[in-house]
Enzyme design. Structure first.
Site, PDB file in Angstrom:
ATOM      1  N   ASP A 166      31.633 -17.703  27.002  1.00  0.00           N
ATOM      2  CA  ASP A 166      31.393 -18.249  28.342  1.00  0.00           C
ATOM      3  C   ASP A 166      32.654 -18.147  29.196  1.00  0.00           C
ATOM      4  OD1 ASP A 166      28.860 -18.827  27.574  1.00  0.00           O
ATOM      5  OD2 ASP A 166      29.160 -21.003  27.367  1.00  0.00           O
TER       6      ASP A 166
ATOM      7  N   ASP B 177      35.173 -15.922  28.968  1.00  0.00           N
ATOM      8  CA  ASP B 177      35.417 -14.535  29.404  1.00  0.00           C
ATOM      9  C   ASP B 177      34.434 -14.130  30.504  1.00  0.00           C
ATOM     10  OD1 ASP B 177      37.513 -14.242  27.675  1.00  0.00           O
ATOM     11  OD2 ASP B 177      36.321 -13.312  26.072  1.00  0.00           O
ATOM     12  N   PHE B 178      33.179 -14.591  30.388  1.00  0.00           N
ATOM     13  CA  PHE B 178      32.187 -14.291  31.421  1.00  0.00           C
ATOM     14  C   PHE B 178      32.627 -14.887  32.756  1.00  0.00           C
ATOM     15  CE2 PHE B 178      28.479 -15.075  34.022  1.00  0.00           C
ATOM     16  CZ  PHE B 178      27.705 -13.933  33.869  1.00  0.00           C
TER      17      PHE B 178
ATOM     18  N   SER C 257      -6.478 -17.826  41.023  1.00  0.00           N
ATOM     19  CA  SER C 257      -6.402 -18.847  39.976  1.00  0.00           C
ATOM     20  C   SER C 257      -7.291 -18.393  38.818  1.00  0.00           C
ATOM     21  CB  SER C 257      -6.876 -20.202  40.510  1.00  0.00           C
ATOM     22  OG  SER C 257      -8.171 -20.087  41.052  1.00  0.00           O
ATOM     23  N   LEU C 258      -7.197 -19.059  37.669  1.00  0.00           N
ATOM     24  CA  LEU C 258      -7.956 -18.657  36.488  1.00  0.00           C
ATOM     25  C   LEU C 258      -9.126 -19.590  36.236  1.00  0.00           C
ATOM     26  CD1 LEU C 258      -5.033 -17.862  34.019  1.00  0.00           C
ATOM     27  CD2 LEU C 258      -6.567 -16.202  35.068  1.00  0.00           C
TER      28      LEU C 258
ATOM     29  N   GLU D 217      -1.882 -14.603  25.762  1.00  0.00           N
ATOM     30  CA  GLU D 217      -0.564 -15.049  26.197  1.00  0.00           C
ATOM     31  C   GLU D 217      -0.589 -16.570  26.321  1.00  0.00           C
ATOM     32  OE1 GLU D 217       0.352 -13.010  29.888  1.00  0.00           O
ATOM     33  OE2 GLU D 217      -0.841 -11.294  29.242  1.00  0.00           O
TER      34      GLU D 217
ATOM     35  N   LYS E  80      -0.126 -20.086  28.002  1.00  0.00           N
ATOM     36  CA  LYS E  80      -0.221 -20.521  29.399  1.00  0.00           C
ATOM     37  C   LYS E  80       0.934 -21.477  29.676  1.00  0.00           C
ATOM     38  CE  LYS E  80      -3.453 -22.404  32.769  1.00  0.00           C
ATOM     39  NZ  LYS E  80      -2.578 -23.457  33.282  1.00  0.00           N
TER      40      LYS E  80
ATOM     41  N   ARG F 221       3.237 -19.110  44.967  1.00  0.00           N
ATOM     42  CA  ARG F 221       1.807 -18.817  44.986  1.00  0.00           C
ATOM     43  C   ARG F 221       1.140 -19.319  46.268  1.00  0.00           C
ATOM     44  NH1 ARG F 221      -3.050 -20.991  44.148  1.00  0.00           N
ATOM     45  NH2 ARG F 221      -4.639 -19.642  43.259  1.00  0.00           N
TER      46      ARG F 221
ATOM     47  N   GLU G 149       5.897 -17.348  35.862  1.00  0.00           N
ATOM     48  CA  GLU G 149       5.930 -18.802  35.970  1.00  0.00           C
ATOM     49  C   GLU G 149       7.371 -19.272  35.852  1.00  0.00           C
ATOM     50  OE1 GLU G 149       2.799 -21.881  36.195  1.00  0.00           O
ATOM     51  OE2 GLU G 149       2.832 -19.714  36.357  1.00  0.00           O
TER      52      GLU G 149
ATOM     53  N   LYS H 150      -6.776 -12.083  28.379  1.00  0.00           N
ATOM     54  CA  LYS H 150      -7.013 -11.044  29.391  1.00  0.00           C
ATOM     55  C   LYS H 150      -7.615  -9.797  28.745  1.00  0.00           C
ATOM     56  CE  LYS H 150      -2.898 -12.483  31.974  1.00  0.00           C
ATOM     57  NZ  LYS H 150      -1.520 -12.125  32.365  1.00  0.00           N
TER      58      LYS H 150
ATOM     59  N   CYS I 134     -15.311 -43.985  61.887  1.00  0.00           N
ATOM     60  CA  CYS I 134     -14.676 -44.391  60.630  1.00  0.00           C
ATOM     61  C   CYS I 134     -13.298 -43.717  60.527  1.00  0.00           C
ATOM     62  CB  CYS I 134     -15.565 -43.996  59.457  1.00  0.00           C
ATOM     63  SG  CYS I 134     -14.969 -44.576  57.864  1.00  0.00           S
TER      64      CYS I 134
END
Length: 665
Positions: free
Chosen positions: A31, A33-34, A80-81, A110, A112, A133, A169, A284, A426
């Site tokens: 970390d 050196d980065f 949407s699913l 996959e 969710k 989205r 996501e 899918k 109302c």
């Protein structure tokens, strides 16, 4: 080595280290050196702004301030699913698929992920923008914030398409979420409720440097674009990994729904071993060609299904039943509960739906009830613990009067809910209709939210949505929390909404049962509000997919004098009450009364463009061939059984060129 070459070398080296650490979970550098290399790059870039690159690794630390997030339309809609909760529902889905497509069907499973959806656009391997989205049609540009998430590549590697979108996501891993909450508690602040809401809220923070401090991740799962040269979903996932995206290794290819269920059952047991939250499995269809053949419903793809894990359930005490009034006058009973932790959130209220549901479960005040929150966003009561019921408990007597205006409630035959018929007197109905009118999918009035609508109504400045267009800046400045700029934004937003197309205005009017899809159909057929108002109930019913209930509701709406007056006011103020001349120029009745099925792969135009051309010229597109199908538009690699069925039924078969010639004539 020149300064430019040194900057380029440092950028490439840091990008590779980012990829190794955040995508491959390996590290070839400490970390420290980065950080030293990053500081060296930042210093060189500061001295030499002529070599600036908006996608440099140095941009990961954030610092940009975004006051207002720009709304951007999605070129490819984010659907949407549909949800499934049982083996039987999954098998029914498979049967529907096999009726439409030919050949063997394989599936990709996959996990969710429970986070915030995002769409990333890349051009020539460089991240150009990132959009939430939103409502699926448009979202907010959060590019500056997304660039701080280190598992999202700013530049790609390998053989990628020139232009494409990739969807995923944004999640907050459990370890990072726990650490964030520990820090908040230490400084005396309230802990965050759950990882999902915290991830979602992070995307809309104004200071991207604050976003950079949060340990967000991005899991990618879907490509969108034209001519991507990819034949299967599984291939898309594999290629995305090679380009530099973080695609979870848990995705697997399955050959049958039995194998899919094995996958579901495994992860239902082992999901708590994962470092992040997941609430189900997305299944899918693997073949992209079959996906295109299956297409979409108004809300979701036919080729994908979310199989949700069994809902979490807790018991708590129901203290009181209260009643809410919706914009249509519908009354919804609400259970006010002893707060209980459920699926990562504290639940205090749950919908009881209607009088029948209360009677069916025999729900009473002071009962101990079982609360569930599975696929439902709003928790629901699924049962009562009768062993804990008090001996003097009395059955629930459902409300007979509106809790807001005292009007006697009415329940019409065949209706599940009770209604308050005091439409124009109302308060929640008045406010609710205006809030619907200004909502994103309707008039999308920038600078005007639900709370401001309530303030305007309570101050006597507006009584209906047509009154919005007569507001002046001096009217609204005295309102609470209304500054000069806010007032300008509100007035400008109202004026800009006059450009909203007719089909969305029709949806905004709030006619019962007229949702987005129905509004589009009505607008397309009648072309103007005047023609729709004059249409007979018979004419409405004869329109494809418009049943008696919708027809009755439309007629009833325009029989109310106040509604007609509001429509007239909107017309006078310049709101779009007919399809624009530009849009009309692209629409004809050439294919009216004809039903088409599109199958195969096409060379000159995409399947989506084909569908649009049919619909713009009055035709209807169906997913499967039946006796009502007039034409099959056949491309390359079309399934043999679909062709055989068309020939058996005597359906006219057109090639791509023959269809285009038909339109040209």
């Amino acid at each position: 080595m020149s300064i430019e070459e040194k900057i380029k070398e440092l950028r490439e080296e840091l990008q590779q280290h980012n990829y190794n650490y955040y995508v491959l979970d390996t590290s070839e550098i400490s970390d420290y050196d980065f950080d030293m290399k990053l500081k060296e790059l930042q210093a060189l870039e500061a001295k030499h702004p002529e070599f600036d690159d908006e996608n440099s690794p140095s941009k990961r630390v954030g610092g940009e301030i975004t006051k207002n997030f720009k709304t951007v339309p999605h070129e490819f809609r984010m659907y949407s699913l549909s949800n499934s909760y049982s083996k039987e529902e999954l098998e029914e889905w498979e049967k529907r698929i096999q009726k439409i497509v030919d050949g063997k069907v394989e599936y990709v499973c996959e996990l969710k992920y429970d986070g915030a959806s995002i769409s990333l656009f890349y051009e020539n391997g460089v991240l150009k923008n990132a959009v939430t989205r939103g409502d699926g049609f448009q979202g907010d540009d959060v590019t500056h914030n997304i660039k701080t998430i280190r598992s999202i590549p700013l530049k790609l590697k390998g053989d990628f398409p020139e232009k494409f979108y990739i969807r995923g996501e944004i999640i907050l891993p459990l370890e990072g979420f726990t650490q964030m909450n520990a820090e908040r508690v230490e400084i005396g602040e309230e802990p965050y409720a759950n990882p999902r809401n915290t991830a979602s809220g992070s995307l809309k923070l104004q200071d991207s440097a604050e976003v950079a401090k949060r340990p967000l991740e991005c899991f990618l799962y879907n490509l969108a674009g034209n001519h991507l040269g990819i034949e299967t979903q599984f291939e898309a996932l594999q290629k995305a990994r090679k380009w530099g995206f973080k695609v979870p290794a848990e995705s697997e290819l399955k050959k049958s729904t039995d194998e899919v269920l094995d996958y579901v059952n495994y992860w239902d047991k082992h999901r708590h071993d994962l470092p992040y939250e997941t609430d189900g499995v997305v299944v899918k269809v693997n073949s992209i060609r079959q996906q295109e053949e299956l297409g979409h419903t108004a809300k979701s793809p036919r080729w994908a299904m979310a199989y949700k894990f069994k809902a979490e359930q807790e018991s708590t005490v129901l203290h009181k039943i209260t009643y809410q009034v919706g914009r249509t006058g519908a009354i919804t009973p609400v259970a006010n509960l002893e707060p209980v932790q459920l699926a990562g959130t504290v639940v205090k209220r749950a919908s009881l739906h209607n009088a029948d549901q209360i009677a069916k479960l025999d729900i009473r005040e002071k009962d101990t009830v079982f609360v569930e929150k599975g696929g439902e966003i709003i928790p629901k009561i699924v049962g009562v613990d009768f062993t804990k019921r008090a001996q003097d408990s009395q059955p629930t007597a459902y409300a007979t009067e509106c809790p807001e205006c005292g009007t006697q409630l009415v329940r019409k035959e065949g209706e599940a809910q009770h209604y308050c018929l005091n439409t124009n007197g109302c308060p929640p109905q008045i406010v609710g209709r205006i809030q619907h009118f200004i909502s994103r999918k309707a008039m999308d009035i920038e600078g005007l939210g639900g709370e401001t609508v309530a303030l305007l109504v309570n101050a006597g400045l507006i009584e209906n949505y047509a009154d919005l267009y007569q507001l002046k800046k001096e009217d609204i400045l005295p309102l609470e929390r209304m500054a000069e700029k806010s007032a300008d934004n509100l007035i400008n937003g109202i004026q800009k909404s006059k450009e909203i197309p007719f089909e969305r205005v029709l949806f905004a009017l709030g006619i019962r049962y007229v949702g987005e899809t129905v509004a589009k159909k009505l607008a397309k057929h009648f072309k103007s509000i005047d023609a729709l108002m004059q249409a007979s109930e018979e004419e409405l019913v004869n329109l494809d997919e418009i049943g008696e209930r919708i027809a009755w509701s439309v007629k009833e709406f325009f029989q109310v004098e106040a509604n007609c007056e509001n429509v007239q006011k909107l017309k006078e103020q310049g709101v779009q009450m007919e399809i624009s001349a530009e849009k009309m120029a692209n629409q004809t009745d050439l294919l009216s009364g004809n039903s088409f099925v599109i199958s195969g792969v096409f060379e000159k135009i995409s399947r989506n463009d084909l569908k649009k051309m049919i619909e713009d010229n009055g035709g209807k597109v169906s997913s499967s061939i039946s006796s009502k199908t007039n034409y099959l538009v056949a491309g390359e690699n079309m399934g043999p059984s679909k062709l055989a069925k068309a020939e058996k039924l005597g359906t006219s078969i057109l090639s791509e060129d023959e269809f285009l010639e038909m339109l040209a004539k």
